[in-house]
Design a protein around this motif. Structure first.
Motif, PDB file in Angstrom:
ATOM      1  N   ASP A   1       0.923  -1.275  -0.007  1.00  0.00           N
ATOM      2  CA  ASP A   1      -0.115  -0.030   0.203  1.00  0.00           C
ATOM      3  C   ASP A   1       0.906   1.196  -0.008  1.00  0.00           C
ATOM      4  O   ASP A   1       0.570   2.154   0.589  1.00  0.00           O
ATOM      5  CB  ASP A   1      -0.923  -0.099   1.088  1.00  0.00           C
ATOM      6  N   SER A   2       2.066   0.899  -0.581  1.00  0.00           N
ATOM      7  CA  SER A   2       2.976   2.365  -1.021  1.00  0.00           C
ATOM      8  C   SER A   2       3.372   2.828   0.326  1.00  0.00           C
ATOM      9  O   SER A   2       3.778   4.125   0.269  1.00  0.00           O
ATOM     10  CB  SER A   2       2.231   3.143  -1.663  1.00  0.00           C
ATOM     11  N   LEU A   3       3.790   2.226   1.522  1.00  0.00           N
ATOM     12  CA  LEU A   3       4.245   2.442   2.657  1.00  0.00           C
ATOM     13  C   LEU A   3       5.361   1.853   2.916  1.00  0.00           C
ATOM     14  O   LEU A   3       5.368   0.793   2.563  1.00  0.00           O
ATOM     15  CB  LEU A   3       3.292   2.657   3.862  1.00  0.00           C
ATOM     16  N   LEU A   4       6.332   2.377   3.508  1.00  0.00           N
ATOM     17  CA  LEU A   4       7.592   1.591   4.023  1.00  0.00           C
ATOM     18  C   LEU A   4       7.237   0.877   4.977  1.00  0.00           C
ATOM     19  O   LEU A   4       6.514   1.161   5.655  1.00  0.00           O
ATOM     20  CB  LEU A   4       8.814   2.691   4.140  1.00  0.00           C
ATOM     21  N   GLU A   5       8.177  -0.094   5.417  1.00  0.00           N
ATOM     22  CA  GLU A   5       7.874  -1.015   6.511  1.00  0.00           C
ATOM     23  C   GLU A   5       7.975  -0.479   8.091  1.00  0.00           C
ATOM     24  O   GLU A   5       8.946   0.464   7.874  1.00  0.00           O
ATOM     25  CB  GLU A   5       8.738  -2.219   6.391  1.00  0.00           C
ATOM     26  N   TYR A   6       7.241  -0.923   8.654  1.00  0.00           N
ATOM     27  CA  TYR A   6       7.736  -0.511  10.162  1.00  0.00           C
ATOM     28  C   TYR A   6       8.765  -1.593  10.626  1.00  0.00           C
ATOM     29  O   TYR A   6       9.020  -2.372   9.976  1.00  0.00           O
ATOM     30  CB  TYR A   6       6.368  -0.795  11.007  1.00  0.00           C
ATOM     31  N   PRO A   7       9.598  -0.956  11.824  1.00  0.00           N
ATOM     32  CA  PRO A   7      10.718  -1.748  12.196  1.00  0.00           C
ATOM     33  C   PRO A   7      10.436  -3.284  12.839  1.00  0.00           C
ATOM     34  O   PRO A   7       9.244  -3.212  13.387  1.00  0.00           O
ATOM     35  CB  PRO A   7      11.250  -0.892  13.234  1.00  0.00           C
ATOM     36  N   HIS A   8      11.357  -3.898  12.558  1.00  0.00           N
ATOM     37  CA  HIS A   8      10.844  -5.512  13.222  1.00  0.00           C
ATOM     38  C   HIS A   8      11.878  -5.919  14.247  1.00  0.00           C
ATOM     39  O   HIS A   8      12.880  -5.210  14.183  1.00  0.00           O
ATOM     40  CB  HIS A   8      11.030  -6.403  11.991  1.00  0.00           C
ATOM     41  N   TYR A   9      11.595  -6.435  15.349  1.00  0.00           N
ATOM     42  CA  TYR A   9      12.316  -6.910  16.302  1.00  0.00           C
ATOM     43  C   TYR A   9      12.328  -8.293  16.466  1.00  0.00           C
ATOM     44  O   TYR A   9      11.078  -8.945  16.521  1.00  0.00           O
ATOM     45  CB  TYR A   9      12.303  -6.355  17.551  1.00  0.00           C
ATOM     46  N   THR A  10      13.278  -9.155  17.026  1.00  0.00           N
ATOM     47  CA  THR A  10      12.922 -10.591  17.596  1.00  0.00           C
ATOM     48  C   THR A  10      13.933 -10.696  18.760  1.00  0.00           C
ATOM     49  O   THR A  10      14.687  -9.865  18.998  1.00  0.00           O
ATOM     50  CB  THR A  10      13.277 -11.659  16.265  1.00  0.00           C
ATOM     51  N   ARG A  11      13.723 -11.855  19.444  1.00  0.00           N
ATOM     52  CA  ARG A  11      14.499 -12.584  20.700  1.00  0.00           C
ATOM     53  C   ARG A  11      16.178 -12.177  20.331  1.00  0.00           C
ATOM     54  O   ARG A  11      16.536 -12.477  19.383  1.00  0.00           O
ATOM     55  CB  ARG A  11      14.196 -13.673  21.029  1.00  0.00           C
ATOM     56  N   PRO A  12      16.793 -11.865  21.162  1.00  0.00           N
ATOM     57  CA  PRO A  12      16.493 -11.639  22.615  1.00  0.00           C
ATOM     58  C   PRO A  12      15.922  -9.979  22.886  1.00  0.00           C
ATOM     59  O   PRO A  12      16.089  -9.264  21.790  1.00  0.00           O
ATOM     60  CB  PRO A  12      17.725 -11.835  23.426  1.00  0.00           C
ATOM     61  N   VAL A  13      15.468  -9.766  23.956  1.00  0.00           N
ATOM     62  CA  VAL A  13      14.826  -8.568  24.265  1.00  0.00           C
ATOM     63  C   VAL A  13      15.966  -7.542  24.605  1.00  0.00           C
ATOM     64  O   VAL A  13      15.755  -6.291  24.272  1.00  0.00           O
ATOM     65  CB  VAL A  13      13.963  -8.623  25.511  1.00  0.00           C
ATOM     66  N   GLU A  14      17.114  -7.819  24.626  1.00  0.00           N
ATOM     67  CA  GLU A  14      18.313  -6.719  24.521  1.00  0.00           C
ATOM     68  C   GLU A  14      19.507  -7.462  23.680  1.00  0.00           C
ATOM     69  O   GLU A  14      19.906  -8.507  24.102  1.00  0.00           O
ATOM     70  CB  GLU A  14      18.754  -6.611  26.061  1.00  0.00           C
ATOM     71  N   VAL A  15      19.735  -6.543  22.789  1.00  0.00           N
ATOM     72  CA  VAL A  15      21.035  -6.864  22.104  1.00  0.00           C
ATOM     73  C   VAL A  15      22.066  -5.859  22.255  1.00  0.00           C
ATOM     74  O   VAL A  15      21.673  -4.585  21.871  1.00  0.00           O
ATOM     75  CB  VAL A  15      20.598  -7.167  20.604  1.00  0.00           C
ATOM     76  N   ARG A  16      23.313  -6.184  22.886  1.00  0.00           N
ATOM     77  CA  ARG A  16      24.290  -5.112  22.932  1.00  0.00           C
ATOM     78  C   ARG A  16      23.835  -3.748  23.307  1.00  0.00           C
ATOM     79  O   ARG A  16      24.186  -2.670  22.940  1.00  0.00           O
ATOM     80  CB  ARG A  16      24.983  -4.993  21.351  1.00  0.00           C
ATOM     81  N   GLY A  17      22.961  -4.087  24.553  1.00  0.00           N
ATOM     82  CA  GLY A  17      22.645  -2.794  25.163  1.00  0.00           C
ATOM     83  C   GLY A  17      21.292  -2.404  24.441  1.00  0.00           C
ATOM     84  O   GLY A  17      20.750  -1.304  24.978  1.00  0.00           O
ATOM     85  N   LEU A  18      20.900  -2.773  23.540  1.00  0.00           N
ATOM     86  CA  LEU A  18      19.769  -2.089  22.565  1.00  0.00           C
ATOM     87  C   LEU A  18      18.465  -3.106  23.099  1.00  0.00           C
ATOM     88  O   LEU A  18      18.520  -4.283  22.627  1.00  0.00           O
ATOM     89  CB  LEU A  18      20.103  -1.978  21.203  1.00  0.00           C
ATOM     90  N   GLY A  19      17.352  -2.263  23.408  1.00  0.00           N
ATOM     91  CA  GLY A  19      16.351  -3.014  23.808  1.00  0.00           C
ATOM     92  C   GLY A  19      15.209  -2.967  22.702  1.00  0.00           C
ATOM     93  O   GLY A  19      15.463  -2.712  21.529  1.00  0.00           O
ATOM     94  N   VAL A  20      13.971  -3.288  22.975  1.00  0.00           N
ATOM     95  CA  VAL A  20      12.872  -3.672  22.063  1.00  0.00           C
ATOM     96  C   VAL A  20      11.776  -2.585  22.558  1.00  0.00           C
ATOM     97  O   VAL A  20      11.698  -2.376  23.851  1.00  0.00           O
ATOM     98  CB  VAL A  20      12.260  -4.849  22.211  1.00  0.00           C
ATOM     99  N   PRO A  21      11.072  -1.718  21.707  1.00  0.00           N
ATOM    100  CA  PRO A  21      10.154  -0.827  22.091  1.00  0.00           C
ATOM    101  C   PRO A  21       9.095  -1.539  23.085  1.00  0.00           C
ATOM    102  O   PRO A  21       8.481  -2.649  22.768  1.00  0.00           O
ATOM    103  CB  PRO A  21       9.402  -0.390  20.739  1.00  0.00           C
ATOM    104  N   GLU A  22       8.840  -0.826  24.106  1.00  0.00           N
ATOM    105  CA  GLU A  22       8.011  -1.457  24.965  1.00  0.00           C
ATOM    106  C   GLU A  22       6.630  -1.844  24.510  1.00  0.00           C
ATOM    107  O   GLU A  22       6.135  -3.089  24.925  1.00  0.00           O
ATOM    108  CB  GLU A  22       7.698  -0.352  26.025  1.00  0.00           C
ATOM    109  N   VAL A  23       6.261  -1.230  23.619  1.00  0.00           N
ATOM    110  CA  VAL A  23       4.766  -1.456  23.160  1.00  0.00           C
ATOM    111  C   VAL A  23       4.496  -2.931  22.516  1.00  0.00           C
ATOM    112  O   VAL A  23       3.695  -3.492  22.737  1.00  0.00           O
ATOM    113  CB  VAL A  23       4.292  -0.272  22.302  1.00  0.00           C
ATOM    114  N   LEU A  24       5.900  -3.262  21.849  1.00  0.00           N
ATOM    115  CA  LEU A  24       5.768  -4.515  21.457  1.00  0.00           C
ATOM    116  C   LEU A  24       5.761  -5.659  22.204  1.00  0.00           C
ATOM    117  O   LEU A  24       5.426  -6.986  21.980  1.00  0.00           O
ATOM    118  CB  LEU A  24       7.004  -4.728  20.336  1.00  0.00           C
ATOM    119  N   LEU A  25       5.980  -5.434  23.579  1.00  0.00           N
ATOM    120  CA  LEU A  25       6.082  -6.584  24.508  1.00  0.00           C
ATOM    121  C   LEU A  25       4.823  -6.350  25.675  1.00  0.00           C
ATOM    122  O   LEU A  25       4.354  -7.243  26.263  1.00  0.00           O
ATOM    123  CB  LEU A  25       7.075  -6.261  25.425  1.00  0.00           C
TER     124      LEU A  25
END
Ligand code: ADE
Length: 261
Positions: free
Chosen positions: A178-202
């Protein structure tokens, strides 16, 4: 069944790619049939000469016309014997720009599609004169030949054939459908190299997650490809999310710098 015949001097640039991942599975499921033909098999001399020096001199070699004509003749005969029709595609930087719409039309094509891969400095002009192929460009840059573009056409079309991708939702949701770019995706683990996952997705709140993703997709499109939004009729939800983004101060200035484009 989507059917492609690829004519090339370099079958090994094509076949290994078709033997992997989703394209491999699509063929196993009988949703896609790609046959790769070596143009050298259609040469007339014992040295299997497929290219020659250009008349008028100059650098590089030119692909000979006759092997191409012979290959097309053979395919035409086979196609007619099967009661099918043929559509001849010719990747070239001079062609019509390939796009998601173009891919969609290829995915719905019932005729056999033949992709002629050019190489070297070019192809004897009489091939274009006699066959009037449909010329298609995969972008404003020059590649060494038509093999990578051929794979791009096949890949982009095949994944739009129902059943090729596992999850039909992924086609509906995804980028560009529908002519929009993708939203960001995350998969496990919940923290990688100090980087987290947006709270809303959990959170497990499906509706909140849907809205967050929609907003992210609009944000990404607004920042990176505003041209995709320009002629769009926005739903009231999209309008509201975009207004939120704008009032939050999202602007093209906040795009990451240092990237090409
Ligand atoms: N052959 C070489 N470059 C090409 C391009 N950009 N698109 C299609 N075919 C090509």
């Amino acid at each position: 069944m989507l059917r492609f015949d690829v004519l090339t001097l370099f079958p090994d640039m094509i076949s290994p790619v078709l033997g992997q991942s989703i394209l491999k599975r699509a063929q196993e499921k009988g949703l896609l049939d790609v046959r790769v033909h070596n143009l050298r098999d259609f040469t007339e001399d014992r040295h299997k000469t497929a290219d020659d020096l250009p008349y008028g001199g100059g650098a590089g070699m030119v692909m000979k016309a006759e092997p191409i004509f012979r290959a097309i003749d053979a395919l035409t005969e086979e196609t007619q014997a099967d009661g099918d029709e043929m559509r001849l595609l010719f990747p070239t930087p001079h062609g019509r720009p390939f796009s998601q719409d173009y891919a969609r039309r290829l995915a719905e094509e019932r005729r056999r599609m033949v992709i002629l891969c050019g190489h070297y400095e070019g192809v004897d002009e009489r091939v274009r004169t006699a066959l009037s192929p449909e010329e298609v460009s995969v972008g404003d840059y020059v590649l060494t030949g038509g093999e990578l573009p051929a794979l791009i056409l096949i890949d982009a079309a095949a994944r739009l054939v129902p059943g090729v991708l596992g999850d039909p939702d992924s086609l509906i949701e995804e980028s560009f459908s529908d002519s929009l770019l993708e939203y960001p995706h995350y998969t496990r683990p919940v923290e990688v190299r100090g980087l987290g996952v947006p709270e809303v997705l959990l959170s497990g709140h499906h509706e909140v997650i849907r809205l967050w993703r929609r907003k992210q997709a609009l944000c990404s499109t607004y920042l990176r490809r505003p041209d995709l939004l320009r002629d769009r009729v926005l739903t009231s939800e999209d309008r509201r999310l975009l207004d939120e983004l704008i009032s939050e101060g999202v602007s093209t200035v906040s795009m990451r710098s240092g990237e090409e484009g």
